[in-house]
Motif scaffolding. Structure first.
Motif, PDB file in Angstrom:
ATOM      1  N   VAL A  62     -63.471 -12.997 -13.360  1.00  0.00           N
ATOM      2  CA  VAL A  62     -63.975 -12.241 -14.520  1.00  0.00           C
ATOM      3  C   VAL A  62     -63.071 -12.319 -15.750  1.00  0.00           C
ATOM      4  O   VAL A  62     -63.490 -11.952 -16.848  1.00  0.00           O
ATOM      5  CB  VAL A  62     -64.214 -10.748 -14.159  1.00  0.00           C
ATOM      6  N   GLY A  63     -61.847 -12.758 -15.558  1.00  0.00           N
ATOM      7  CA  GLY A  63     -60.935 -12.855 -16.712  1.00  0.00           C
ATOM      8  C   GLY A  63     -60.256 -11.531 -17.009  1.00  0.00           C
ATOM      9  O   GLY A  63     -60.534 -10.517 -16.390  1.00  0.00           O
ATOM     10  N   LYS A  64     -59.380 -11.559 -18.026  1.00  0.00           N
ATOM     11  CA  LYS A  64     -58.524 -10.374 -18.225  1.00  0.00           C
ATOM     12  C   LYS A  64     -59.172  -9.281 -19.081  1.00  0.00           C
ATOM     13  O   LYS A  64     -58.674  -8.171 -19.142  1.00  0.00           O
ATOM     14  CB  LYS A  64     -57.152 -10.788 -18.759  1.00  0.00           C
ATOM     15  N   ASP A  65     -60.311  -9.624 -19.759  1.00  0.00           N
ATOM     16  CA  ASP A  65     -60.930  -8.614 -20.614  1.00  0.00           C
ATOM     17  C   ASP A  65     -61.973  -7.768 -19.895  1.00  0.00           C
ATOM     18  O   ASP A  65     -62.658  -6.954 -20.507  1.00  0.00           O
ATOM     19  CB  ASP A  65     -61.585  -9.291 -21.830  1.00  0.00           C
ATOM     20  N   PHE A  66     -62.121  -7.993 -18.630  1.00  0.00           N
ATOM     21  CA  PHE A  66     -63.108  -7.271 -17.830  1.00  0.00           C
ATOM     22  C   PHE A  66     -62.361  -6.258 -16.975  1.00  0.00           C
ATOM     23  O   PHE A  66     -61.362  -6.591 -16.336  1.00  0.00           O
ATOM     24  CB  PHE A  66     -63.826  -8.303 -16.948  1.00  0.00           C
ATOM     25  N   LEU A  67     -62.814  -5.010 -16.988  1.00  0.00           N
ATOM     26  CA  LEU A  67     -62.088  -3.977 -16.247  1.00  0.00           C
ATOM     27  C   LEU A  67     -62.188  -4.187 -14.737  1.00  0.00           C
ATOM     28  O   LEU A  67     -63.279  -4.331 -14.203  1.00  0.00           O
ATOM     29  CB  LEU A  67     -62.665  -2.601 -16.552  1.00  0.00           C
ATOM     30  N   VAL A  68     -61.045  -4.220 -14.089  1.00  0.00           N
ATOM     31  CA  VAL A  68     -61.028  -4.246 -12.623  1.00  0.00           C
ATOM     32  C   VAL A  68     -60.124  -3.103 -12.148  1.00  0.00           C
ATOM     33  O   VAL A  68     -58.934  -3.079 -12.442  1.00  0.00           O
ATOM     34  CB  VAL A  68     -60.499  -5.592 -12.063  1.00  0.00           C
ATOM     35  N   GLY A  69     -60.744  -2.163 -11.453  1.00  0.00           N
ATOM     36  CA  GLY A  69     -59.988  -1.019 -10.955  1.00  0.00           C
ATOM     37  C   GLY A  69     -60.100  -0.922  -9.450  1.00  0.00           C
ATOM     38  O   GLY A  69     -60.753  -1.743  -8.799  1.00  0.00           O
ATOM     39  N   VAL A  70     -59.454   0.088  -8.913  1.00  0.00           N
ATOM     40  CA  VAL A  70     -59.482   0.258  -7.462  1.00  0.00           C
ATOM     41  C   VAL A  70     -59.583   1.739  -7.127  1.00  0.00           C
ATOM     42  O   VAL A  70     -59.104   2.593  -7.881  1.00  0.00           O
ATOM     43  CB  VAL A  70     -58.216  -0.366  -6.815  1.00  0.00           C
ATOM     44  N   LYS A  71     -60.267   2.028  -6.037  1.00  0.00           N
ATOM     45  CA  LYS A  71     -60.249   3.388  -5.484  1.00  0.00           C
ATOM     46  C   LYS A  71     -59.432   3.320  -4.209  1.00  0.00           C
ATOM     47  O   LYS A  71     -59.738   2.528  -3.312  1.00  0.00           O
ATOM     48  CB  LYS A  71     -61.673   3.868  -5.202  1.00  0.00           C
ATOM     49  N   LEU A  72     -58.380   4.120  -4.151  1.00  0.00           N
ATOM     50  CA  LEU A  72     -57.398   3.997  -3.076  1.00  0.00           C
ATOM     51  C   LEU A  72     -57.132   5.366  -2.460  1.00  0.00           C
ATOM     52  O   LEU A  72     -57.080   6.368  -3.167  1.00  0.00           O
ATOM     53  CB  LEU A  72     -56.096   3.445  -3.681  1.00  0.00           C
ATOM     54  N   ASN A  73     -56.916   5.388  -1.166  1.00  0.00           N
ATOM     55  CA  ASN A  73     -56.519   6.641  -0.524  1.00  0.00           C
ATOM     56  C   ASN A  73     -55.045   6.947  -0.783  1.00  0.00           C
ATOM     57  O   ASN A  73     -54.198   6.049  -0.686  1.00  0.00           O
ATOM     58  CB  ASN A  73     -56.727   6.558   0.993  1.00  0.00           C
ATOM     59  N   SER A  74     -54.760   8.201  -1.064  1.00  0.00           N
ATOM     60  CA  SER A  74     -53.363   8.640  -1.090  1.00  0.00           C
ATOM     61  C   SER A  74     -52.837   8.626   0.347  1.00  0.00           C
ATOM     62  O   SER A  74     -51.666   8.358   0.586  1.00  0.00           O
ATOM     63  CB  SER A  74     -53.265  10.050  -1.661  1.00  0.00           C
ATOM     64  N   ALA A  75     -53.736   8.935   1.277  1.00  0.00           N
ATOM     65  CA  ALA A  75     -53.433   8.871   2.716  1.00  0.00           C
ATOM     66  C   ALA A  75     -54.754   8.978   3.468  1.00  0.00           C
ATOM     67  O   ALA A  75     -55.742   9.457   2.918  1.00  0.00           O
ATOM     68  CB  ALA A  75     -52.513  10.016   3.126  1.00  0.00           C
ATOM     69  N   ASP A  76     -54.735   8.520   4.717  1.00  0.00           N
ATOM     70  CA  ASP A  76     -55.942   8.644   5.555  1.00  0.00           C
ATOM     71  C   ASP A  76     -56.003   9.983   6.278  1.00  0.00           C
ATOM     72  O   ASP A  76     -57.038  10.351   6.817  1.00  0.00           O
ATOM     73  CB  ASP A  76     -55.963   7.552   6.636  1.00  0.00           C
ATOM     74  N   PHE A  77     -54.859  10.666   6.347  1.00  0.00           N
ATOM     75  CA  PHE A  77     -54.767  11.927   7.093  1.00  0.00           C
ATOM     76  C   PHE A  77     -55.157  11.737   8.563  1.00  0.00           C
ATOM     77  O   PHE A  77     -55.881  12.541   9.137  1.00  0.00           O
ATOM     78  CB  PHE A  77     -55.613  13.030   6.435  1.00  0.00           C
ATOM     79  N   GLN A  78     -54.695  10.639   9.127  1.00  0.00           N
ATOM     80  CA  GLN A  78     -54.898  10.387  10.552  1.00  0.00           C
ATOM     81  C   GLN A  78     -53.567  10.010  11.158  1.00  0.00           C
ATOM     82  O   GLN A  78     -52.745   9.346  10.504  1.00  0.00           O
ATOM     83  CB  GLN A  78     -55.865   9.209  10.738  1.00  0.00           C
TER      84      GLN A  78
END
Ligand code: FMN
Length: 256
Positions: free
Chosen positions: A62-78
């Motif tokens: 997609v190149g550098k002008d296209f937003l790429v983000g992530v949804k990440l866990n702070s922890a799984d709590f397991q």
């Protein structure tokens, strides 16, 4: 497709890689789920490889002008799962690689902390606020914290802490679909989101999280049909509907 169109009309385009909540990438990250013994499992470096390669491939496409983000866990709590110290290291790595934003949540369908397991956590509102400061210390990427926000005050307090840039809000929108407008015109303070329960302890313990998800999905169904959400919707009605449509599997939160 539709989302991309709306985003384009709003003047931006982007994708968010879902690496939280027990979905595939989250399973790669978790030592509890990832039992591989090759270069995709074992050390954190190996477990985060799938996420980093996914990000690298998307960025290349997609190149550098296209937003790429992530949804990440702070922890799984397991027990034996992906924890905060590992999560912070992933944040640091993604930030160094040029990720455009990081949204933080936590838990998965076996340990549904994204919906908050404890009443005290619900009361506090911002579930993952303590983690924000730790992530901020290692990352320049815009940071979003999702989970628990109900009152405008709690959202403003979180933002004024300086540890995050945006708050994510889910369930309140299913009860107050015009929440953002209401905030702008000063007619929103908070919304009550009680735990969705049948009152039968065993059912609520075993199926409470899925029942809650299904209760909110029913609210979204109502909105989709042009109707108003129904805050008094019976948990029993949702339970019976779920069982009718999906059988017992509709209430199951994890593998056997
Ligand atoms: C009906 C419903 C559907 C959801 N679907 C998703 C989803 O598809 N992907 C996701 O990352 N989180 C999903 N979530 C979790 C929310 O994104 C959010 O993490 C969680 O509801 C906590 O935020 P809240 O306290 O503002 O509701 C869903 C939550 C609800 C209630």
């Amino acid at each position: 497709m539709q989302t991309a169109k709306i985003a384009e009309q709003a003047g931006f385009s982007g994708v968010q890689i879902h690496a939280a909540h027990g979905y595939l990438i989250s399973q790669f990250l978790s030592p509890h789920h990832n039992r591989r013994q090759d270069q995709w499992g074992g050390s954190l470096e190996n477990r985060m490889r799938f996420l980093l390669e996914t990000y690298t491939a998307i960025r290349a496409a997609v190149g550098k002008d296209f937003l790429v983000g992530v949804k990440l866990n702070s922890a799984d709590f397991q027990k034996g799962g992906f924890d905060e110290s590992e999560s912070v290291q992933v944040v640091q790595k993604l930030s160094e690689m040029g990720i455009d934003f990081i949204e933080v949540s936590g838990g998965n369908y076996e340990s549904p902390h994204m919906l908050a397991a404890k009443d005290s956590t619900r009361k506090r509102e911002a579930f993952f606020i303590d983690y924000a400061e730790k992530a901020r210390a290692v990352s320049q990427a815009p940071l979003i914290i999702t989970g628990g926000f109900r009152s405008q005050n709690a959202m403003e307090d979180a933002l004024s802490s300086g540890h995050l840039d945006l708050v994510g809000v889910a369930r309140p929108f299913a009860l107050v679909p015009d929440l953002a407008n209401k905030m702008q015109n000063g007619t929103y303070q908070t919304v009550q989101t009680d735990r969705i329960q049948t009152g039968v302890a065993l059912v609520d313990k075993k199926a409470g999280a899925m029942l809650e998800m299904n209760w909110y999905m029913t609210q979204m169904d109502l909105i989709g049909q042009g109707k108003q959400p129904d805050p008094k919707l019976s948990a029993w009605k949702v339970l019976l509907k779920t069982l009718w449509e999906n059988g017992k599997a509709g209430l199951s939160t994890g593998r056997a």
